[in-house]
Design a protein around this motif. Structure first.
Motif, PDB file in Angstrom:
ATOM      1  N   GLU A 150     -13.025  -2.048  10.695  1.00 38.33           N
ATOM      2  CA  GLU A 150     -11.981  -2.728   9.923  1.00 38.33           C
ATOM      3  C   GLU A 150     -11.172  -1.743   9.087  1.00 38.33           C
ATOM      4  O   GLU A 150      -9.954  -1.881   8.957  1.00 38.33           O
ATOM      5  CB  GLU A 150     -12.617  -3.791   9.016  1.00 38.33           C
ATOM      6  N   ALA A 154      -7.250  -1.218   9.500  1.00 42.54           N
ATOM      7  CA  ALA A 154      -6.355  -1.441   8.366  1.00 42.54           C
ATOM      8  C   ALA A 154      -5.430  -0.248   8.146  1.00 42.54           C
ATOM      9  O   ALA A 154      -4.231  -0.409   7.932  1.00 42.54           O
ATOM     10  CB  ALA A 154      -7.181  -1.716   7.108  1.00 42.54           C
ATOM     11  N   VAL A 158      -1.317  -0.232   8.499  1.00 44.42           N
ATOM     12  CA  VAL A 158      -0.461   0.242   7.410  1.00 44.42           C
ATOM     13  C   VAL A 158       0.491   1.320   7.911  1.00 44.42           C
ATOM     14  O   VAL A 158       1.701   1.292   7.628  1.00 44.42           O
ATOM     15  CB  VAL A 158      -1.316   0.780   6.246  1.00 44.42           C
ATOM     16  N   LEU A 181      -0.749  -7.997   6.998  1.00 50.30           N
ATOM     17  CA  LEU A 181      -1.545  -6.861   7.470  1.00 50.30           C
ATOM     18  C   LEU A 181      -3.019  -6.970   7.088  1.00 50.30           C
ATOM     19  O   LEU A 181      -3.885  -6.743   7.945  1.00 50.30           O
ATOM     20  CB  LEU A 181      -0.939  -5.550   6.968  1.00 50.30           C
ATOM     21  N   PRO A 182      -3.375  -7.291   5.835  1.00 54.85           N
ATOM     22  CA  PRO A 182      -4.805  -7.422   5.538  1.00 54.85           C
ATOM     23  C   PRO A 182      -5.484  -8.554   6.307  1.00 54.85           C
ATOM     24  O   PRO A 182      -6.643  -8.419   6.721  1.00 54.85           O
ATOM     25  CB  PRO A 182      -4.848  -7.652   4.023  1.00 54.85           C
ATOM     26  N   ALA A 185      -6.074  -7.247   9.755  1.00 54.95           N
ATOM     27  CA  ALA A 185      -7.152  -6.257   9.748  1.00 54.95           C
ATOM     28  C   ALA A 185      -8.521  -6.928   9.727  1.00 54.95           C
ATOM     29  O   ALA A 185      -9.480  -6.433  10.326  1.00 54.95           O
ATOM     30  CB  ALA A 185      -6.997  -5.328   8.550  1.00 54.95           C
ATOM     31  N   THR A 252     -14.150  -7.764   3.459  1.00 55.33           N
ATOM     32  CA  THR A 252     -12.981  -7.541   2.615  1.00 55.33           C
ATOM     33  C   THR A 252     -13.156  -6.345   1.688  1.00 55.33           C
ATOM     34  O   THR A 252     -12.178  -5.872   1.107  1.00 55.33           O
ATOM     35  CB  THR A 252     -12.689  -8.787   1.756  1.00 55.33           C
ATOM     36  N   VAL A 255     -11.216  -3.517   3.389  1.00 56.10           N
ATOM     37  CA  VAL A 255      -9.820  -3.887   3.595  1.00 56.10           C
ATOM     38  C   VAL A 255      -9.085  -4.001   2.266  1.00 56.10           C
ATOM     39  O   VAL A 255      -7.941  -3.559   2.139  1.00 56.10           O
ATOM     40  CB  VAL A 255      -9.727  -5.207   4.397  1.00 56.10           C
ATOM     41  N   GLU A 256      -9.725  -4.568   1.274  1.00 61.93           N
ATOM     42  CA  GLU A 256      -9.080  -4.703  -0.032  1.00 61.93           C
ATOM     43  C   GLU A 256      -8.759  -3.345  -0.645  1.00 61.93           C
ATOM     44  O   GLU A 256      -7.733  -3.191  -1.320  1.00 61.93           O
ATOM     45  CB  GLU A 256      -9.981  -5.491  -0.980  1.00 61.93           C
ATOM     46  N   VAL A 258      -8.050  -0.612   1.034  1.00 63.69           N
ATOM     47  CA  VAL A 258      -6.924  -0.022   1.755  1.00 63.69           C
ATOM     48  C   VAL A 258      -5.606  -0.590   1.248  1.00 63.69           C
ATOM     49  O   VAL A 258      -4.628   0.147   1.052  1.00 63.69           O
ATOM     50  CB  VAL A 258      -7.064  -0.269   3.274  1.00 63.69           C
ATOM     51  N   PHE A 259      -5.575  -1.893   1.001  1.00 66.14           N
ATOM     52  CA  PHE A 259      -4.330  -2.557   0.615  1.00 66.14           C
ATOM     53  C   PHE A 259      -4.213  -2.773  -0.901  1.00 66.14           C
ATOM     54  O   PHE A 259      -3.323  -3.495  -1.336  1.00 66.14           O
ATOM     55  CB  PHE A 259      -4.218  -3.907   1.329  1.00 66.14           C
TER      56      PHE A 259
END
Length: 314
Positions: A150, A154, A158, A181-182, A185, A252, A255-256, A258-259
């Motif tokens: 993931e 991600a 991006v 995007l999230p 991902a 998450t 992923v969280e 990354v974003f």
């Protein structure tokens, strides 16, 4: 087995698992080598401050007293106090958990909306060994997508859609486009896995006698597949869907970060880096309780969809 005995057995199992989770999360701080308060405040923190914080957190009390106090706090919704912000852990989780749910639920809905129809279509197209090329392409693509971590997915999203094409924001949650995007991902790999499971289960169901009987009655293909085949393939699909939902909530975390999403994932990573162990303890407890609750709901739904499972357990 009756519904009452089934509910009692599942409730006992849930309660036992929850007690193990609570006890393990409590012991987490005490099993960490060294002084957790000193680790959180830093080596240069005054001794008076360290001692005051230890006393405020109750870490100087006997272990059994701390455990009872921890259980009493859970009953009243008190998960402790952050060593860094000095705010209640429950307050921080209450602010961050909804942001994580806002990612996990749309991603889970996308997984179901893509995986179930795709698995159904591929099962129909490739049943009986037909369209070997399509089966190979579907299998290869789903395996490839499911194997991408993931975090790496991600980063790739991006770079491609935010940096190069500038179609979506790089980070944050300013508007609805920030979710695209999230959510992708989180959803791509689980959708690939679930679509394969749906296809395999449907291929097995399509070979049963009642499906041939339905076709012999000249029912339309739509009725045969959606009314007779798909519901009978939902048992394994629902089980995997429950596992997918819990893994997406936990997924998450990466992923969280990354974003730069202000949810539970970014909070637990920051708390680990800052050695804010009460915050980590509280988040781990919430994550674990969510996993146990989802598993309980899946068991109940499976029993409702297939009452024969009650007889098998009995």
């Amino acid at each position: 087995m009756t519904w009452a005995s089934f509910a009692l057995r599942r409730t006992r199992r849930f309660a036992a698992s929850l007690w193990v989770l609570v006890t393990a999360s409590f012991l987490m701080i005490h099993l960490i080598p060294g002084d957790p308060v000193r680790g959180a405040l830093g080596l240069t923190a005054p001794v008076e401050l360290v001692n005051a914080r230890r006393a405020a957190l109750g870490l100087d009390d006997p272990l059994w007293a701390q455990y009872l106090g921890f259980l009493r706090g859970l009953v009243t919704g008190d998960l402790g106090t952050s060593m860094i912000s000095n705010l209640p852990v429950a307050q921080t989780i209450g602010e961050r958990l909804p942001e994580t749910v806002k990612l996990a639920l749309p991603a889970f809905a996308l997984v179901l909306l893509v995986a179930v129809p795709l698995g159904l279509v591929m099962a129909v197209l490739t049943r009986g060994g037909r369209r070997r090329g399509g089966e190979l392409a579907f299998t290869s693509t789903s395996v490839f997508l499911a194997a991408i971590p993931e975090f790496l997915l991600a980063v790739g999203l991006v770079y491609g859609f935010a940096v190069q094409l500038a179609w979506f924001p790089v980070a944050g949650r300013d508007n609805l486009s920030s979710y695209v995007l999230p959510v992708l991902a989180l959803a791509i790999a689980p959708a690939a896995i679930l679509a394969r499971i749906v296809r395999v289960e449907l291929l097995s169901v399509l070979g049963h006698d009642y499906i041939r009987t339905a076709r012999a009655k000249r029912l339309t293909a739509r009725l045969v597949y959606t009314r007779h085949a798909l519901p009978n393939a939902l048992t394994a699909t629902l089980t995997l869907a429950g596992i997918t939902l819990t893994s997406m909530v936990v997924g998450t975390v990466l992923v969280e970060n990354v974003f730069a999403w202000p949810g539970m994932g970014s909070t637990i990573v920051a708390s680990i880096l800052q050695k804010d162990y009460p915050m980590v303890q509280g988040i781990v407890l919430v994550y674990g309780a969510m996993v146990l609750l989802v598993n309980l709901l899946v068991d109940v739904l499976l029993a409702m969809l297939d009452p024969r499972s009650l007889i098998k357990e009995g």
